[in-house]
Design a protein around this motif. Sequence first.
Motif, PDB file in Angstrom:
ATOM      1  N   LYS A   5       0.914  -1.262   0.048  1.00 24.72           N
ATOM      2  CA  LYS A   5       0.035   0.022  -0.008  1.00 24.72           C
ATOM      3  C   LYS A   5       0.875   1.188   0.300  1.00 24.72           C
ATOM      4  N   LEU A   6       0.500   2.088  -1.080  1.00 19.17           N
ATOM      5  CA  LEU A   6       1.284   3.638  -0.870  1.00 19.17           C
ATOM      6  C   LEU A   6       0.323   4.573  -0.884  1.00 19.17           C
ATOM      7  N   ILE A   7       0.134   5.375   0.070  1.00 13.98           N
ATOM      8  CA  ILE A   7      -0.469   6.385   0.710  1.00 13.98           C
ATOM      9  C   ILE A   7       0.308   7.735   0.271  1.00 13.98           C
ATOM     10  N   THR A   8      -0.397   8.484  -0.821  1.00 12.61           N
ATOM     11  CA  THR A   8       0.181   9.943  -0.830  1.00 12.61           C
ATOM     12  C   THR A   8      -0.751  10.813  -0.891  1.00 12.61           C
ATOM     13  N   SER A   9      -0.244  11.974  -0.405  1.00 14.45           N
ATOM     14  CA  SER A   9      -1.216  13.389  -0.419  1.00 14.45           C
ATOM     15  C   SER A   9      -0.140  14.519  -0.963  1.00 14.45           C
ATOM     16  N   ARG A  10      -1.029  15.525  -1.154  1.00 10.26           N
ATOM     17  CA  ARG A  10      -0.328  16.800  -1.816  1.00 10.26           C
ATOM     18  C   ARG A  10       0.396  18.042  -0.873  1.00 10.26           C
ATOM     19  N   LYS A  11      -0.289  18.199   0.065  1.00  8.19           N
ATOM     20  CA  LYS A  11       0.324  19.332   1.048  1.00  8.19           C
ATOM     21  C   LYS A  11      -0.303  19.211   2.208  1.00  8.19           C
ATOM     22  N   PRO A  12       0.049  20.245   3.174  1.00  8.42           N
ATOM     23  CA  PRO A  12      -0.744  20.220   4.406  1.00  8.42           C
ATOM     24  C   PRO A  12      -2.098  20.487   4.749  1.00  8.42           C
ATOM     25  N   ASP A  13      -2.647  20.888   3.675  1.00 11.49           N
ATOM     26  CA  ASP A  13      -4.127  21.266   3.667  1.00 11.49           C
ATOM     27  C   ASP A  13      -4.744  19.763   3.514  1.00 11.49           C
ATOM     28  N   ASP A  14      -3.993  18.757   3.301  1.00 11.51           N
ATOM     29  CA  ASP A  14      -4.726  17.262   3.096  1.00 11.51           C
ATOM     30  C   ASP A  14      -4.245  16.476   4.116  1.00 11.51           C
ATOM     31  N   LEU A  15      -3.721  17.117   5.352  1.00  7.88           N
ATOM     32  CA  LEU A  15      -3.507  16.085   6.474  1.00  7.88           C
ATOM     33  C   LEU A  15      -4.519  15.455   6.982  1.00  7.88           C
ATOM     34  N   LYS A  16      -5.730  15.860   7.117  1.00  5.76           N
ATOM     35  CA  LYS A  16      -6.791  15.273   7.814  1.00  5.76           C
ATOM     36  C   LYS A  16      -6.857  13.842   6.989  1.00  5.76           C
ATOM     37  N   ALA A  17      -7.173  14.095   5.701  1.00  2.00           N
ATOM     38  CA  ALA A  17      -7.223  12.743   4.789  1.00  2.00           C
ATOM     39  C   ALA A  17      -6.186  11.890   4.930  1.00  2.00           C
ATOM     40  N   PHE A  18      -4.918  12.406   4.773  1.00  2.00           N
ATOM     41  CA  PHE A  18      -3.829  11.577   4.990  1.00  2.00           C
ATOM     42  C   PHE A  18      -3.748  10.691   6.062  1.00  2.00           C
ATOM     43  N   CYS A  19      -3.848  11.292   7.305  1.00  2.00           N
ATOM     44  CA  CYS A  19      -3.723  10.757   8.498  1.00  2.00           C
ATOM     45  C   CYS A  19      -4.801   9.653   8.732  1.00  2.00           C
ATOM     46  N   GLU A  20      -6.097   9.818   8.287  1.00  2.00           N
ATOM     47  CA  GLU A  20      -6.932   9.037   8.090  1.00  2.00           C
ATOM     48  C   GLU A  20      -6.737   7.641   7.460  1.00  2.00           C
ATOM     49  N   ALA A  21      -6.128   7.940   6.466  1.00  2.00           N
ATOM     50  CA  ALA A  21      -5.950   6.747   5.246  1.00  2.00           C
ATOM     51  C   ALA A  21      -4.483   6.118   5.922  1.00  2.00           C
ATOM     52  N   ILE A  22      -3.737   6.670   6.584  1.00  2.00           N
ATOM     53  CA  ILE A  22      -2.561   6.015   7.068  1.00  2.00           C
ATOM     54  C   ILE A  22      -3.226   4.904   8.434  1.00  2.00           C
ATOM     55  N   LEU A  23      -4.007   5.477   9.026  1.00  2.00           N
ATOM     56  CA  LEU A  23      -4.737   4.765  10.382  1.00  2.00           C
ATOM     57  C   LEU A  23      -5.539   3.563   9.680  1.00  2.00           C
ATOM     58  N   THR A  24      -6.206   3.689   8.634  1.00  2.00           N
ATOM     59  CA  THR A  24      -6.988   2.859   7.933  1.00  2.00           C
ATOM     60  C   THR A  24      -6.189   1.751   7.321  1.00  2.00           C
ATOM     61  N   GLU A  25      -5.463   2.169   6.300  1.00  2.00           N
ATOM     62  CA  GLU A  25      -4.686   1.400   5.477  1.00  2.00           C
ATOM     63  C   GLU A  25      -3.454   0.742   6.116  1.00  2.00           C
ATOM     64  N   PHE A  26      -2.722   1.024   7.053  1.00  2.00           N
ATOM     65  CA  PHE A  26      -1.768   0.650   7.617  1.00  2.00           C
ATOM     66  C   PHE A  26      -2.358  -0.555   8.737  1.00  2.00           C
ATOM     67  N   GLY A  27      -3.401  -0.209   9.396  1.00  2.00           N
ATOM     68  CA  GLY A  27      -3.931  -1.180  10.453  1.00  2.00           C
ATOM     69  C   GLY A  27      -4.607  -2.316   9.668  1.00  2.00           C
ATOM     70  N   GLU A  28      -4.789  -2.298   8.489  1.00  2.00           N
ATOM     71  CA  GLU A  28      -5.305  -3.616   7.563  1.00  2.00           C
ATOM     72  C   GLU A  28      -4.297  -4.540   7.507  1.00  2.00           C
ATOM     73  N   GLY A  29      -3.073  -4.419   7.544  1.00  4.11           N
ATOM     74  CA  GLY A  29      -1.866  -5.228   7.088  1.00  4.11           C
ATOM     75  C   GLY A  29      -0.753  -5.213   8.076  1.00  4.11           C
ATOM     76  N   VAL A  30      -0.887  -5.616   9.423  1.00  7.41           N
ATOM     77  CA  VAL A  30       0.183  -5.649  10.338  1.00  7.41           C
ATOM     78  C   VAL A  30       1.071  -6.731  10.033  1.00  7.41           C
ATOM     79  N   PHE A  31       2.424  -6.412   9.827  1.00  5.61           N
ATOM     80  CA  PHE A  31       3.386  -7.468   9.252  1.00  5.61           C
ATOM     81  C   PHE A  31       4.122  -8.016  10.384  1.00  5.61           C
ATOM     82  N   ARG A  32       4.370  -7.658  11.566  1.00  6.37           N
ATOM     83  CA  ARG A  32       5.263  -7.843  12.564  1.00  6.37           C
ATOM     84  C   ARG A  32       4.362  -9.566  13.076  1.00  6.37           C
ATOM     85  N   LYS A  33       5.269 -10.039  13.453  1.00  3.92           N
ATOM     86  CA  LYS A  33       5.124 -11.701  13.676  1.00  3.92           C
ATOM     87  C   LYS A  33       5.335 -11.811  15.574  1.00  3.92           C
TER      88      LYS A  33
END
Length: 181
Positions: A153-181
Motif C-alpha cells: 500500500k502506498l498512500i500519498t497526499s499533496r500538501k498540509p491542507d490534505d493532512l486530515k485525509a492523509f492521517c485517516e488513510a494511514i490509520l485505515t490502510e496501515f491497520g489492515e496489514g500488520v506485518f510483525r510476527k
Amino acid sequence: MRIAFLTAPEGVEQVELTDPWTSVSEAGHQPVLVSTKPGHIQAFNHLDKADTFPVDAVVGQVEAESFDGLVLPGGVANPDFLRMDERAVSFVQSFFRQGRPVAAICHAPWILVEADAVRGRTLTSWPSLRTDITNAGGTWVDEQVRLDQGQNKLITSRKPDDLKAFCEAILTEFGEGVFRK
C-alpha cells in the motif's frame, strides 16, 4: 503497530511530521523517529525554523522488519537530503521489497523516485514533483489523498491542507496489514 517516521536532520515540514505522529500515537500505536544522524532533528514551518525533535533511531542501525509501516513527511529540503543518503534510500526500498505500507506527503515522493518505487504506481504529491514522478515511470494525479495498492500500500497526499485525509488513510490502510510476527 510500530511506525517509522523517516526524516533528515533538518528540513522536515513540522506539521507534516506532527499531525501524522499524533494520529498514530492517539490510535495507540508507536511512532518512531528515524533519521540519518543521532540527536535531534530541526523542523520547519515552511522556511522558518520551528521545533526540534529527538531522534529515536538512526538509519543503518534499524531495519524495516522492525516496523509495520513507514511515513515520509515532506518539506522541500527533507526529502532532498534523504535521497542523497544511500542508507535512507535503502531503508525506503526495503519497505517496498517486503510489501510493507508506505505513506508520503508533499515533497516526500522525491525519495520514492530515488528509491525507484514509483514505476507503475499512481500517486500524488506537491505539483512540482509531477515531472519527476512521470519521468520515473509513475502516474501523477491531483488528488487530496491517493491509495495505490501495488505490491504494498502506498498512500500519498499533496500538501498540509490534505493532512486530515492523509492521517485517516494511514490509520485505515496501515491497520489492515500488520506485518510483525
